[in-house]
Design a protein around this motif. Structure first.
Motif, PDB file in Angstrom:
ATOM      1  N   TYR A  50       0.823  -1.200   0.000  1.00 19.74           N
ATOM      2  CA  TYR A  50       0.000   0.000   0.000  1.00 19.74           C
ATOM      3  C   TYR A  50       0.860   1.254   0.000  1.00 19.74           C
ATOM      4  N   LEU A  51       0.241   2.363  -0.343  1.00 17.54           N
ATOM      5  CA  LEU A  51       0.918   3.651  -0.292  1.00 17.54           C
ATOM      6  C   LEU A  51       1.241   4.032   1.156  1.00 17.54           C
ATOM      7  N   ALA A  52       2.419   4.606   1.360  1.00 16.62           N
ATOM      8  CA  ALA A  52       2.781   5.262   2.622  1.00 16.62           C
ATOM      9  C   ALA A  52       2.666   4.359   3.843  1.00 16.62           C
ATOM     10  N   THR A  53       3.074   3.098   3.697  1.00 21.07           N
ATOM     11  CA  THR A  53       3.155   2.222   4.860  1.00 21.07           C
ATOM     12  C   THR A  53       4.601   2.188   5.352  1.00 21.07           C
ATOM     13  N   PRO A  54       4.804   1.985   6.648  1.00 14.86           N
ATOM     14  CA  PRO A  54       6.161   2.053   7.188  1.00 14.86           C
ATOM     15  C   PRO A  54       6.946   0.763   6.994  1.00 14.86           C
ATOM     16  N   GLY A  55       8.269   0.892   7.039  1.00 13.40           N
ATOM     17  CA  GLY A  55       9.169  -0.257   6.989  1.00 13.40           C
ATOM     18  C   GLY A  55       9.977  -0.346   8.262  1.00 13.40           C
ATOM     19  N   ILE A  56      10.715  -1.456   8.397  1.00 20.35           N
ATOM     20  CA  ILE A  56      11.625  -1.623   9.536  1.00 20.35           C
ATOM     21  C   ILE A  56      12.849  -2.409   9.061  1.00 20.35           C
ATOM     22  N   TYR A  57      13.530  -1.837   8.048  1.00 21.05           N
ATOM     23  CA  TYR A  57      14.702  -2.530   7.514  1.00 21.05           C
ATOM     24  C   TYR A  57      15.826  -1.583   7.109  1.00 21.05           C
ATOM     25  N   THR A  58      15.688  -0.287   7.402  1.00 20.56           N
ATOM     26  CA  THR A  58      16.782   0.651   7.149  1.00 20.56           C
ATOM     27  C   THR A  58      17.088   1.419   8.442  1.00 20.56           C
ATOM     28  N   ASP A  59      18.220   2.104   8.450  1.00 18.02           N
ATOM     29  CA  ASP A  59      18.587   2.893   9.626  1.00 18.02           C
ATOM     30  C   ASP A  59      17.566   4.001   9.895  1.00 18.02           C
ATOM     31  N   ARG A  60      17.066   4.612   8.832  1.00 20.86           N
ATOM     32  CA  ARG A  60      16.066   5.665   9.012  1.00 20.86           C
ATOM     33  C   ARG A  60      14.779   5.118   9.596  1.00 20.86           C
ATOM     34  N   HIS A  61      14.374   3.924   9.149  1.00 27.39           N
ATOM     35  CA  HIS A  61      13.187   3.293   9.740  1.00 27.39           C
ATOM     36  C   HIS A  61      13.387   3.076  11.230  1.00 27.39           C
ATOM     37  N   VAL A  62      14.550   2.540  11.592  1.00 21.06           N
ATOM     38  CA  VAL A  62      14.841   2.249  13.002  1.00 21.06           C
ATOM     39  C   VAL A  62      14.788   3.526  13.828  1.00 21.06           C
ATOM     40  N   ALA A  63      15.403   4.575  13.323  1.00 23.63           N
ATOM     41  CA  ALA A  63      15.401   5.845  14.057  1.00 23.63           C
ATOM     42  C   ALA A  63      13.983   6.395  14.211  1.00 23.63           C
ATOM     43  N   GLY A  64      13.188   6.287  13.157  1.00 21.48           N
ATOM     44  CA  GLY A  64      11.810   6.772  13.225  1.00 21.48           C
ATOM     45  C   GLY A  64      10.974   6.001  14.227  1.00 21.48           C
ATOM     46  N   TRP A  65      11.111   4.686  14.194  1.00 20.05           N
ATOM     47  CA  TRP A  65      10.343   3.871  15.140  1.00 20.05           C
ATOM     48  C   TRP A  65      10.829   4.076  16.571  1.00 20.05           C
ATOM     49  N   ARG A  66      12.120   4.338  16.747  1.00 17.63           N
ATOM     50  CA  ARG A  66      12.630   4.565  18.110  1.00 17.63           C
ATOM     51  C   ARG A  66      11.923   5.757  18.756  1.00 17.63           C
ATOM     52  N   THR A  67      11.714   6.806  17.993  1.00 18.02           N
ATOM     53  CA  THR A  67      11.005   7.974  18.520  1.00 18.02           C
ATOM     54  C   THR A  67       9.583   7.609  18.930  1.00 18.02           C
ATOM     55  N   VAL A  68       8.923   6.820  18.105  1.00 20.43           N
ATOM     56  CA  VAL A  68       7.552   6.385  18.406  1.00 20.43           C
ATOM     57  C   VAL A  68       7.522   5.544  19.684  1.00 20.43           C
ATOM     58  N   ILE A  69       8.398   4.563  19.749  1.00 19.30           N
ATOM     59  CA  ILE A  69       8.379   3.615  20.864  1.00 19.30           C
ATOM     60  C   ILE A  69       8.757   4.295  22.180  1.00 19.30           C
ATOM     61  N   GLU A  70       9.700   5.213  22.129  1.00 21.05           N
ATOM     62  CA  GLU A  70      10.058   5.960  23.341  1.00 21.05           C
ATOM     63  C   GLU A  70       8.862   6.754  23.857  1.00 21.05           C
ATOM     64  N   ALA A  71       8.071   7.314  22.960  1.00 20.25           N
ATOM     65  CA  ALA A  71       6.881   8.072  23.377  1.00 20.25           C
ATOM     66  C   ALA A  71       5.849   7.160  24.027  1.00 20.25           C
ATOM     67  N   VAL A  72       5.689   5.955  23.489  1.00 20.58           N
ATOM     68  CA  VAL A  72       4.742   4.987  24.063  1.00 20.58           C
ATOM     69  C   VAL A  72       5.235   4.512  25.429  1.00 20.58           C
ATOM     70  N   HIS A  73       6.512   4.195  25.526  1.00 23.94           N
ATOM     71  CA  HIS A  73       7.075   3.745  26.801  1.00 23.94           C
ATOM     72  C   HIS A  73       6.933   4.820  27.874  1.00 23.94           C
ATOM     73  N   ALA A  74       7.082   6.071  27.492  1.00 25.79           N
ATOM     74  CA  ALA A  74       6.977   7.167  28.456  1.00 25.79           C
ATOM     75  C   ALA A  74       5.585   7.255  29.065  1.00 25.79           C
ATOM     76  N   LYS A  75       4.585   6.730  28.342  1.00 29.72           N
ATOM     77  CA  LYS A  75       3.206   6.726  28.835  1.00 29.72           C
ATOM     78  C   LYS A  75       2.865   5.421  29.565  1.00 29.72           C
ATOM     79  N   GLY A  76       3.839   4.501  29.652  1.00 33.30           N
ATOM     80  CA  GLY A  76       3.639   3.306  30.458  1.00 33.30           C
ATOM     81  C   GLY A  76       3.123   2.086  29.732  1.00 33.30           C
TER      82      GLY A  76
END
Length: 357
Positions: free
Chosen positions: A66-92
């Motif tokens: 599909y259009l505009a779906t995320p990946g998890i296989y490049t350094d940029r993907h990893v960095a992007g997801w890290r920001t997301v996951i840190e925000a979720v972890h901060a909320k418990g």
């Protein structure tokens, strides 16, 4: 309903409650597959649930459909997801990334390399797909050669490792909803004559190889799989052998010791109860169309240990609190499900703000 608010342990993760945000494609990633700028806010808003399963995330260029779906296989993907996951972890809350290889549910216009989709067999799903130029028929996919399949399994393995690098608490392998793993399972999509086609055992082989590879890479206690027994969509027909296939597959998956099994099923509680008996770890249940009034019924009956919710959590970032207080739920807006801006994404109000009609 009260049992939904009880804590539970999934592998090495302690969850504050038994409510789960189901994976939902939102098509708001950047052009290179990095999660979009609002993704961290979107997921963090919904971190009142015990576990968030992120939207389907491709493990490779071939895995995108599909259009505009995320990946998890490049350094940029990893960095992007890290920001997301840190925000979720901060909320418990905890967060698993769903690894979704779409297989034949793809159009070349939507992928980075613009190549034909790959699948167990060269059989088109007889449906269309939205592209940048509008709806187009999905073309016939290219059948994977036997010696290519190990490479696809490796894509899942590497993507799982990269998800953990991004801070994810685990990954959920998408084996449901007519995507690649499900295509191998279904007779209508898999007419192979090698060790990946024909018998129930052969058609289950790819799913089991992926599960074993991911579990070996990141630990079985951080690995899960989603299945959709009996689902007929986009040319998928499991045939009369469908129930027997899932009896076999669930029994074999159980031997791997996965953190949980995520089943999406509307009815057929008899089969569900039987699969429950064959599964010795946690079972998460998704009921399409489940209402807020029905929340908690499957945990209360013993059919499930956790319940996942899609549209209810999409439209209600404070879903657990609304459920506890028994206040009205926002109604989701289907027109804003896929793509777009913050509208229908991060602007759904909490219960003490203005309700969405």
């Amino acid at each position: 309903m009260n049992q939904l608010f009880c804590p539970v342990r999934i592998g090495r993760n302690q969850l504050s409650n038994r409510m789960v945000m189901a994976p939902m494609t939102r098509s708001r990633a950047l052009g290179d597959g990095t999660p979009g700028p609002l993704a961290a806010q979107y997921y963090a808003q919904r971190a009142g649930v015990g576990l968030i399963v992120a939207e389907g995330t491709q493990p490779s260029d071939d895995g995108q459909g599909y259009l505009a779906t995320p990946g998890i296989y490049t350094d940029r993907h990893v960095a992007g997801w890290r920001t997301v996951i840190e925000a979720v972890h901060a909320k418990g809350s905890r967060m698993f990334i769903q690894l979704m290889h779409v297989g034949r549910m793809s159009h070349p216009d939507n992928t980075p390399h613009h190549r034909q989709g790959v699948a167990p067999s060269a059989i088109a799903p007889a449906t269309g797909m939205f592209t940048a130029t509008g709806m187009q028929d999905i073309p016939v996919p290219r059948a994977l050669q036997t010696d290519e399949i190990a490479g696809v399994v490796e894509e899942f393995r590497i993507a799982a490792r990269r998800a953990i690098e991004a801070g994810a608490d685990g990954v959920e392998i998408h084996g449901a909803n007519a995507y690649l793993v499900h295509q191998f399972l279904a007779q209508s999509a898999n007419t192979r004559t090698d060790q990946y086609g024909g018998s129930i055992q052969n058609r289950s082989r790819f799913a089991l190889e992926v599960a074993r590879a991911v579990a070996q890479e990141i630990g079985a206690d951080r690995t899960a799989m989603r299945l959709s027994p009996g689902l007929s969509i986009w040319g998928i027909d499991e045939g009369d052998e469908g129930p027997d296939l899932y009896r076999y597959l669930v029994s074999e998956l159980d031997k791997i010791g996965l953190a949980y099994l995520h089943i999406t099923i509307k009815d057929n509680d008899a089969l569900l109860a039987e699969l429950r008996q064959r599964w010795s770890n946690l079972l998460m249940l998704n009921r399409p169309g489940r209402t807020a009034a029905e929340a908690g019924s499957d945990v209360a009956s013993g059919l499930a240990d956790l319940e996942s919710f899609g549209q209810l959590v999409l439209a209600n970032p404070d879903f657990p609190e609304r459920l506890k207080l028994n206040v009205p739920m926002n109604k989701p807006d289907p027109a804003t499900y896929y793509g777009g801006t913050d509208v229908g994404y991060t602007d759904y109000p909490s219960h003490n703000e203005t309700l969405v009609a």
